[in-house]
Scaffold this motif. Sequence first.
Motif, PDB file in Angstrom:
ATOM      1  N   LEU A  92      41.805  38.991  41.069  1.00 32.08           N
ATOM      2  CA  LEU A  92      42.709  37.830  41.062  1.00 32.08           C
ATOM      3  C   LEU A  92      43.671  37.988  39.889  1.00 32.08           C
ATOM      4  N   PRO A  93      44.868  37.317  39.958  1.00 28.79           N
ATOM      5  CA  PRO A  93      45.768  37.399  38.796  1.00 28.79           C
ATOM      6  C   PRO A  93      45.098  36.837  37.529  1.00 28.79           C
ATOM      7  N   LEU A  94      44.211  35.885  37.700  1.00 27.34           N
ATOM      8  CA  LEU A  94      43.484  35.260  36.592  1.00 27.34           C
ATOM      9  C   LEU A  94      42.081  34.925  37.085  1.00 27.34           C
ATOM     10  N   PRO A  95      41.008  35.205  36.399  1.00 24.65           N
ATOM     11  CA  PRO A  95      40.925  35.798  35.065  1.00 24.65           C
ATOM     12  C   PRO A  95      40.903  37.321  35.131  1.00 24.65           C
ATOM     13  N   ALA A  96      40.690  37.932  33.956  1.00 26.49           N
ATOM     14  CA  ALA A  96      40.570  39.382  33.882  1.00 26.49           C
ATOM     15  C   ALA A  96      39.402  39.836  34.755  1.00 26.49           C
ATOM     16  N   VAL A  97      39.622  40.872  35.545  1.00 25.05           N
ATOM     17  CA  VAL A  97      38.547  41.387  36.409  1.00 25.05           C
ATOM     18  C   VAL A  97      37.390  41.929  35.563  1.00 25.05           C
ATOM     19  N   ALA A  98      37.668  42.267  34.302  1.00 27.86           N
ATOM     20  CA  ALA A  98      36.604  42.744  33.396  1.00 27.86           C
ATOM     21  C   ALA A  98      35.479  41.708  33.312  1.00 27.86           C
ATOM     22  N   CYS A  99      35.845  40.409  33.398  1.00 32.16           N
ATOM     23  CA  CYS A  99      34.827  39.353  33.305  1.00 32.16           C
ATOM     24  C   CYS A  99      33.972  39.291  34.570  1.00 32.16           C
ATOM     25  N   ASN A 100      34.585  39.512  35.751  1.00 35.78           N
ATOM     26  CA  ASN A 100      33.799  39.569  36.994  1.00 35.78           C
ATOM     27  C   ASN A 100      32.832  40.754  36.933  1.00 35.78           C
ATOM     28  N   ILE A 101      33.342  41.870  36.440  1.00 35.84           N
ATOM     29  CA  ILE A 101      32.527  43.098  36.369  1.00 35.84           C
ATOM     30  C   ILE A 101      31.393  42.913  35.360  1.00 35.84           C
TER      31      ILE A 101
END
Length: 330
Positions: free
Chosen positions: A88-97
């Motif tokens: 998604l444009p927000l939030p950073a995909v690093a947080c999903n990962i």
Amino acid sequence: MATKSTVILGTGCYAPPRVLTNDDLSKMIETSDEWIVTRSGIRERHIAGPDESTSDMAVEAARAALADAGLQATDIDLLIVATITPDLPLPAVACNIQHKLGVPTQAACFDLNAACSGFVYGLDTACAMIASGRYKHALLIGAEKLSSIVDWNERTTCVLFGDGAGAVVLGASDQEGVGLIGTKLGAYGDSTDLLYIPKGGSSCPATAESIAAGDHFMKMKGKEVFKLAVRAMDEAARDILEQHGLHADQIGLVIPHQANLRIIEAIAKYLELPMDRFFVNVDRYGNTSAASVPIALHEARKSGRIKAGDITLLVAFGAGLTYGSALIRW
Ligand code: UT7
């Protein structure tokens, strides 16, 4: 024990199971296997399924890299994801990962956008953060679902790109003379219009009209990108070699960004190195942007193309137009 260097402790990669060949593409648009192979060297690419996101691919690559390093997700205190296609444009995909992997909430997690140079930019960033002594183990991922920003009716771009993810685990070492030797990063910000997505950002939020016009897809001036890419990669390679008193001949393997075989051949010619010193997998993956260098790095290691003591040169360019090079001693 004093930290002397930052080293790669493990690598991993992932590509979605679906393979789209040039012949498959020639049934969808007006193109041919002959045109695509002659102009780019690409024969096939992997395409993610509709339910497979950038974070899903990143998690697979990261798990493989962690296993290779003999570490757990709980050992990671820094997570950087180089990507232009976050879930998604927000939030950073690093947080999903982070969440999917089980990386601790105390870990620093962020995305980095330097397009196809993103992994090299991320390597410089992660190594500097580890060298500061404030982070112990970094997970650096390059992951892209480019199929989501490609216009599948536009034959000048859609034949070139693919999906996938590559990851490395980095940590400090007390052994001298190994690990990251140095990096050289830069950008030609006067050439942003060579490769870009016209609408959907803060300057022109998406509208029904912009979507109908396909302005949320990647646009590229291929010939101009080609010329600047060769110049930028050649300079980035030469500069870093000179900076560290090395000659191209001392490089065991060059791992270039996999965009076009003709670009790689041009760099080989300029550096006066035979093509067998270059790792090439663009034929099987197409251009996977920030995932391209870590996928190639992983495949090079696993196929025995990198040995202890070897020096590897990474070199990349991408939208921006960004460029970067890195030297690693194993
Ligand atoms: O990570 C950065 C990503 N970008 C790149 O690395 C792109 C760098 N540029 C390139 O790789 C090359 O410029 C391309 C592969 C994109 C194009 O190769 P080219 O030799 O520069 O071809 P061209 O754009 O000059 O096109 C030649 C012809 C054109 O027809 P006309 O005008 O000569 O009649 C195109 O319309 O080829 C036509 N064409 C195609 N034909 C069949 C363009 N795309 C296709 C296609 N299939 N997919």
